[in-house]
Every structure is written in C-alpha cells, then in structure tokens.
Write a protein that holds these residues in place. Structure first.
Motif, PDB file in Angstrom:
ATOM      1  N   ALA A  39     -10.998 -37.771  22.532  1.00 43.49           N
ATOM      2  CA  ALA A  39      -9.920 -37.535  23.397  1.00 43.49           C
ATOM      3  C   ALA A  39      -9.119 -38.589  23.527  1.00 43.49           C
ATOM      4  CB  ALA A  39     -10.550 -36.779  24.551  1.00 43.49           C
ATOM      5  N   PRO A  45      -8.379 -30.449  19.763  1.00 39.11           N
ATOM      6  CA  PRO A  45      -9.752 -30.027  19.539  1.00 39.11           C
ATOM      7  C   PRO A  45     -10.267 -29.651  18.319  1.00 39.11           C
ATOM      8  CG  PRO A  45      -8.471 -28.861  21.383  1.00 39.11           C
ATOM      9  CD  PRO A  45      -7.390 -29.866  20.711  1.00 39.11           C
ATOM     10  N   ARG A  76     -12.367 -32.964  27.945  1.00 39.39           N
ATOM     11  CA  ARG A  76     -11.455 -31.853  27.619  1.00 39.39           C
ATOM     12  C   ARG A  76     -11.134 -30.993  28.621  1.00 39.39           C
ATOM     13  NH1 ARG A  76      -9.003 -33.065  22.489  1.00 39.39           N
ATOM     14  NH2 ARG A  76     -10.701 -34.009  21.515  1.00 39.39           N
TER      15      ARG A  76
END
Length: 102
Positions: A39, A45, A76
């Motif tokens: 991330a 994703p 996330r």
C-alpha cells in the motif's frame, strides 16, 4: 507466475516486488507487514493481489487466499472506506433521480 499479457514494465515492477518481499518475509515480515508495504508503494488492490498470490506460491487456491488477505488488510481500510463513501454518494444521487445536464 504472474498472468501473461501484463505490460512488460508492470510485470517487471511486480516481479521485483515479489523478490524484495520474499526477502522481507524470510526476515520475519508477516502478511500485514507485506500489505502495508504494498500500500505504501502505491500498489492498487489488483496488483497487491497478484503479488500476494505469487508470495503464496501461485497455485490454484492462492488467488482466493490472496484476495482475502488484501481485501481484509488494515493497510487498505482507508482506501476501501473512501470507496464505500463514494459508492454511497453515487447511490444517493441515483435514488434522488440526480442527473446532470452535460
């Protein structure tokens, strides 16, 4: 093995991350550490799932496992919360009959 048909630059980036993160895992990084790193590197994703799948061995069951790991990661949370809010706004707009003249 990453899916065929990826842009060569993207494939090189993802393969490099797989190699780098394998070393981090060997040094004790866990899946949450891995997801935080992905991330922080700006991986979305889908690419995070591809990298995670490779780290899990790339077998038939690894895609579902990788998807769960990425989508359930606290790394996330904000990204998915922003997505949920946007979708709520879009649904509200549609429910109100909101259309824009263009």
């Amino acid at each position: 093995m990453l899916p065929s048909g990826l842009d060569p630059e993207r494939a090189a980036l993802l393969n490099g991350l797989v190699t780098e993160i394998r070393s981090a895992c060997a040094a004790g990084a866990d899946q949450e550490d891995v997801q935080r790193l992905l991330a922080e590197r700006g991986l979305g994703p889908v690419d995070a799932i591809l990298v995670t799948r490779e780290l899990l061995g790339g077998g038939p069951e690894s895609l579902g496992q990788a998807r769960s790991i990425v989508l359930e990661s606290s790394a996330r949370t904000r990204e998915f919360e922003d997505h949920r809010r946007l979708m709520d706004l879009l649904h509200e707009s549609c429910d109100e009959g909101g259309t824009r003249a263009g």
